[in-house]
Design a protein around this motif. Structure first.
Motif, PDB file in Angstrom:
ATOM      1  N   ALA A   1      45.380  67.462 -34.029  1.00  0.00           N
ATOM      2  CA  ALA A   1      46.293  67.379 -33.323  1.00  0.00           C
ATOM      3  C   ALA A   1      45.748  68.152 -31.744  1.00  0.00           C
ATOM      4  O   ALA A   1      44.831  68.887 -31.912  1.00  0.00           O
ATOM      5  CB  ALA A   1      47.607  68.397 -33.356  1.00  0.00           C
ATOM      6  N   THR A   2      46.183  68.041 -30.651  1.00  0.00           N
ATOM      7  CA  THR A   2      46.000  68.707 -29.517  1.00  0.00           C
ATOM      8  C   THR A   2      47.031  69.189 -28.633  1.00  0.00           C
ATOM      9  O   THR A   2      48.138  68.689 -29.249  1.00  0.00           O
ATOM     10  CB  THR A   2      45.267  67.801 -28.513  1.00  0.00           C
ATOM     11  OG1 THR A   2      46.127  66.576 -28.097  1.00  0.00           O
ATOM     12  CG2 THR A   2      43.936  67.096 -29.224  1.00  0.00           C
ATOM     13  N   GLU A   3      46.965  70.071 -28.070  1.00  0.00           N
ATOM     14  CA  GLU A   3      47.998  70.750 -27.042  1.00  0.00           C
ATOM     15  C   GLU A   3      47.675  70.808 -25.684  1.00  0.00           C
ATOM     16  O   GLU A   3      46.421  71.067 -25.378  1.00  0.00           O
ATOM     17  CB  GLU A   3      48.537  72.019 -27.660  1.00  0.00           C
ATOM     18  CG  GLU A   3      47.680  73.008 -27.500  1.00  0.00           C
ATOM     19  CD  GLU A   3      48.172  74.360 -27.903  1.00  0.00           C
ATOM     20  OE1 GLU A   3      49.332  74.509 -28.353  1.00  0.00           O
ATOM     21  OE2 GLU A   3      47.322  75.342 -27.956  1.00  0.00           O
ATOM     22  N   ARG A   4      48.869  70.888 -24.718  1.00  0.00           N
ATOM     23  CA  ARG A   4      48.445  70.889 -23.322  1.00  0.00           C
ATOM     24  C   ARG A   4      48.269  72.287 -22.993  1.00  0.00           C
ATOM     25  O   ARG A   4      48.988  73.325 -23.470  1.00  0.00           O
ATOM     26  CB  ARG A   4      49.520  70.644 -22.671  1.00  0.00           C
ATOM     27  CG  ARG A   4      49.569  68.955 -22.573  1.00  0.00           C
ATOM     28  CD  ARG A   4      50.444  68.442 -21.487  1.00  0.00           C
ATOM     29  NE  ARG A   4      50.539  66.749 -21.268  1.00  0.00           N
ATOM     30  CZ  ARG A   4      50.914  66.341 -20.380  1.00  0.00           C
ATOM     31  NH1 ARG A   4      51.814  66.941 -19.601  1.00  0.00           N
ATOM     32  NH2 ARG A   4      50.883  64.858 -20.201  1.00  0.00           N
ATOM     33  N   THR A   5      47.194  72.763 -22.107  1.00  0.00           N
ATOM     34  CA  THR A   5      46.974  74.192 -21.637  1.00  0.00           C
ATOM     35  C   THR A   5      47.346  74.280 -20.037  1.00  0.00           C
ATOM     36  O   THR A   5      47.591  73.095 -19.618  1.00  0.00           O
ATOM     37  CB  THR A   5      45.508  74.343 -21.689  1.00  0.00           C
ATOM     38  OG1 THR A   5      44.652  73.484 -21.109  1.00  0.00           O
ATOM     39  CG2 THR A   5      45.038  74.055 -23.199  1.00  0.00           C
TER      40      THR A   5
ATOM     41  N   THR B   1      40.350  67.186 -12.994  1.00  0.00           N
ATOM     42  CA  THR B   1      40.469  65.786 -12.162  1.00  0.00           C
ATOM     43  C   THR B   1      40.978  64.657 -12.992  1.00  0.00           C
ATOM     44  O   THR B   1      40.423  64.375 -14.101  1.00  0.00           O
ATOM     45  CB  THR B   1      39.063  65.542 -11.433  1.00  0.00           C
ATOM     46  OG1 THR B   1      38.797  66.918 -10.758  1.00  0.00           O
ATOM     47  CG2 THR B   1      39.147  64.393 -10.674  1.00  0.00           C
ATOM     48  N   SER B   2      41.924  63.874 -12.428  1.00  0.00           N
ATOM     49  CA  SER B   2      42.283  62.820 -13.203  1.00  0.00           C
ATOM     50  C   SER B   2      42.534  61.656 -12.118  1.00  0.00           C
ATOM     51  O   SER B   2      42.993  61.899 -10.913  1.00  0.00           O
ATOM     52  CB  SER B   2      43.706  63.088 -14.047  1.00  0.00           C
ATOM     53  OG  SER B   2      44.339  61.882 -14.657  1.00  0.00           O
ATOM     54  N   SER B   3      42.876  60.455 -12.623  1.00  0.00           N
ATOM     55  CA  SER B   3      42.947  59.298 -11.928  1.00  0.00           C
ATOM     56  C   SER B   3      44.555  59.059 -11.318  1.00  0.00           C
ATOM     57  O   SER B   3      45.047  58.492 -10.534  1.00  0.00           O
ATOM     58  CB  SER B   3      42.670  57.990 -12.368  1.00  0.00           C
ATOM     59  OG  SER B   3      43.089  57.607 -13.757  1.00  0.00           O
ATOM     60  N   ARG B   4      45.486  59.756 -12.180  1.00  0.00           N
ATOM     61  CA  ARG B   4      46.606  59.865 -12.210  1.00  0.00           C
ATOM     62  C   ARG B   4      47.233  61.054 -12.536  1.00  0.00           C
ATOM     63  O   ARG B   4      46.738  61.663 -13.598  1.00  0.00           O
ATOM     64  CB  ARG B   4      47.533  58.615 -12.637  1.00  0.00           C
ATOM     65  CG  ARG B   4      47.017  58.319 -14.201  1.00  0.00           C
ATOM     66  CD  ARG B   4      47.779  57.074 -14.739  1.00  0.00           C
ATOM     67  NE  ARG B   4      47.281  56.027 -14.231  1.00  0.00           N
ATOM     68  CZ  ARG B   4      46.312  55.484 -14.948  1.00  0.00           C
ATOM     69  NH1 ARG B   4      45.648  56.007 -15.712  1.00  0.00           N
ATOM     70  NH2 ARG B   4      45.715  54.513 -14.322  1.00  0.00           N
ATOM     71  N   GLY B   5      48.567  61.404 -12.318  1.00  0.00           N
ATOM     72  CA  GLY B   5      49.088  62.650 -12.880  1.00  0.00           C
ATOM     73  C   GLY B   5      50.071  62.999 -12.131  1.00  0.00           C
ATOM     74  O   GLY B   5      50.557  62.423 -10.958  1.00  0.00           O
TER      75      GLY B   5
ATOM     76  N   ALA C   1      45.473  66.721 -13.991  1.00  0.00           N
ATOM     77  CA  ALA C   1      46.032  66.715 -14.950  1.00  0.00           C
ATOM     78  C   ALA C   1      45.865  67.752 -16.121  1.00  0.00           C
ATOM     79  O   ALA C   1      44.894  68.260 -16.127  1.00  0.00           O
ATOM     80  CB  ALA C   1      45.768  65.242 -15.662  1.00  0.00           C
ATOM     81  N   PRO C   2      46.796  68.342 -16.920  1.00  0.00           N
ATOM     82  CA  PRO C   2      46.440  69.405 -17.935  1.00  0.00           C
ATOM     83  C   PRO C   2      45.416  68.919 -18.811  1.00  0.00           C
ATOM     84  O   PRO C   2      45.279  67.709 -19.432  1.00  0.00           O
ATOM     85  CB  PRO C   2      47.924  69.685 -18.537  1.00  0.00           C
ATOM     86  CG  PRO C   2      48.854  68.810 -17.629  1.00  0.00           C
ATOM     87  CD  PRO C   2      48.310  67.749 -17.045  1.00  0.00           C
TER      88      PRO C   2
END
Length: 423
Positions: free
Chosen positions: A192-196, A201-205, A231-232
């Motif tokens: 599992a992963t979680e947001r920090t 850098t992201s192409s969308r968000g 993005a997170p």
């Protein structure tokens, strides 16, 4: 097209490079290089057809009579990591040196007893790959099977695998253990992963990156036509395994170690500790690419393998030396044991309570849950149960896969209400 017998490199490789197939096929050298690449791929190394083509082209610039030059050239093209070189050297010596490599294969599969010399290190991945190629050669002259034969063979294979998934680890034969290792190794189980709070850098968000957007507008001559986003960052949750290697847990510990090896090969944040009468850190040994070699090294290093159990004393050592370092960042602790402890119950109860305060979650994997009439009558089991968040079985492959599915989720830590259990 049947593959030729592996040639002796120093005497026949040069002649083989000039020989062509009687039906206008590729030269003998090219066919043997392709065969060698297939053996490496069957042994677990990442290979492709482009690797074989590059190796064939490179051998045109090598003196084929010099064995060391050929081995160095092929190793430079076909290996990408230091831990792959040992497997490559074993395959090269077995394939290119002795034409009777089927006999070498039988010698590799069957253990030998020698005087005072230690037995050579077995490499089951290479043996399995060569066995598969030998079976292909043996079956090549036969006519192709019919459609009905294909369906019957697939059905039988599927049924055998389904039965193996529900077999108890303590009842498996040697051949079934080999099949089980392949089934575990073929699976990649992301945790599992979680947001920090950190952004990337992201192409969308949903977070607009004003600085990056402004820089792009300056480069475009002042036209603000493109928006940049952030993005997170997704972080993998750490996992700590405490594995009982006492005599009553031998078969189950072995299967769980293969499962842990697959997780470590997937670059998961996993730390492994073995305990019987003492605590042993085992993560470094399990990073070996070949799981059989990794388990053999662990068996040689651990003095209390298949011995007694002192859960309370080993937990006290873990809490004192390792808990603060290993159990940060919402770490989950997996305890694999039957709970049969020879120490005082009060010490085990105190150390389990301390471990539960350190960890985000404590999950107990107990092979005794394979019995429908299981009841927590042992004193060690009674001391551990109040301090675990979940109590699951771990006696067959289906249980391991159910555990992998549960590790992909990140349930929030609720107020402690006792252990839950799989049916």
């Amino acid at each position: 097209m049947p593959m030729p017998r592996a040639p002796a490199l120093a005497t026949s490789l040069t002649a083989a490079s000039r020989a062509s197939d009687a039906h206008g096929g590729p030269p003998m050298l090219a066919r043997n290089v392709v065969h060698f690449v297939r053996v490496l791929r069957g042994a677990g190394l990442p290979m492709s057809g482009a690797r074989a083509a590059e190796a064939i082209d490179a051998l045109a610039f090598i003196d084929l009579a010099r064995r060391d030059d050929v081995r160095a050239a092929l190793a430079a093209l076909l290996t990408a990591a230091p831990d792959e070189r040992e497997l490559f050297d074993a395959a090269f010596a077995l394939f290119w040196r002795d034409p009777d490599w089927e006999g070498k294969l039988r010698a590799l599969l069957l253990p030998k007893v020698r005087g005072a010399l230690p037995p050579p290190r077995r490499n089951n991945r290479l043996a399995d790959a060569l066995a598969a190629r030998a079976a292909t050669r043996a079956n090549a002259p036969h006519p192709p099977p019919t459609h009905e034969q294909h369906e019957l063979r697939a059905h039988a294979t599927f049924s055998a695998e389904e039965r193996l998934r529900q077999r108890d680890f303590d009842t498996l034969t040697a051949d079934e253990w080999r099949t089980l290792r392949h089934l575990i190794r073929a699976r990649r189980l992301p945790l599992a992963t979680e947001r920090t709070r950190r952004l990337k850098t992201s192409s969308r968000g949903t977070h607009a990156d004003l600085r990056a957007s402004a820089r792009h507008a300056v480069r475009a001559g002042g036209d603000w036509t493109v928006w940049k986003y952030r993005a997170p960052v997704e972080r993998k949750l750490p996992l700590v395994l405490l594995l009982d290697i006492s005599g009553s847990m031998s078969a189950y510990s072995r299967a769980v170690l293969y499962f842990c090896h697959a997780l470590l090969q997937s670059r998961e944040r996993l730390q492994v500790f073995l305990f019987g009468t003492r605590l042993t850190y085992a993560t470094r040994a399990l990073r070996e690419r070949d799981p059989d070699i990794a388990l053999a090294q662990l068996a040689a290093q651990v003095a209390d393998w298949s011995g007694g159990t002192r859960i309370g004393a080993t937990l006290a050592e873990f809490n004192r030396r390792w808990a603060r370092r290993m159990l940060g960042g919402r770490a989950t602790v997996l305890m694999v044991t039957d709970g049969l402890d020879h120490d005082a119950t009060a010490a085990l109860d105190d150390e389990m309570a301390r471990l539960h305060r350190f960890a985000h979650r404590v999950v107990w994997l107990n092979p005794l849950l394979r019995y429908r009439d299981f009841a927590p009558k042992a004193r060690g089991v009674q001391a551990m149960l109040p301090h675990v968040d979940a109590h699951y079985p771990v006696h067959n492959l289906d249980c391991l896969e159910a555990l992998g599915r549960s590790l992909r989720e990140t349930p929030p830590r609720a107020p402690h209400q006792g252990a839950t259990r799989w049916s």
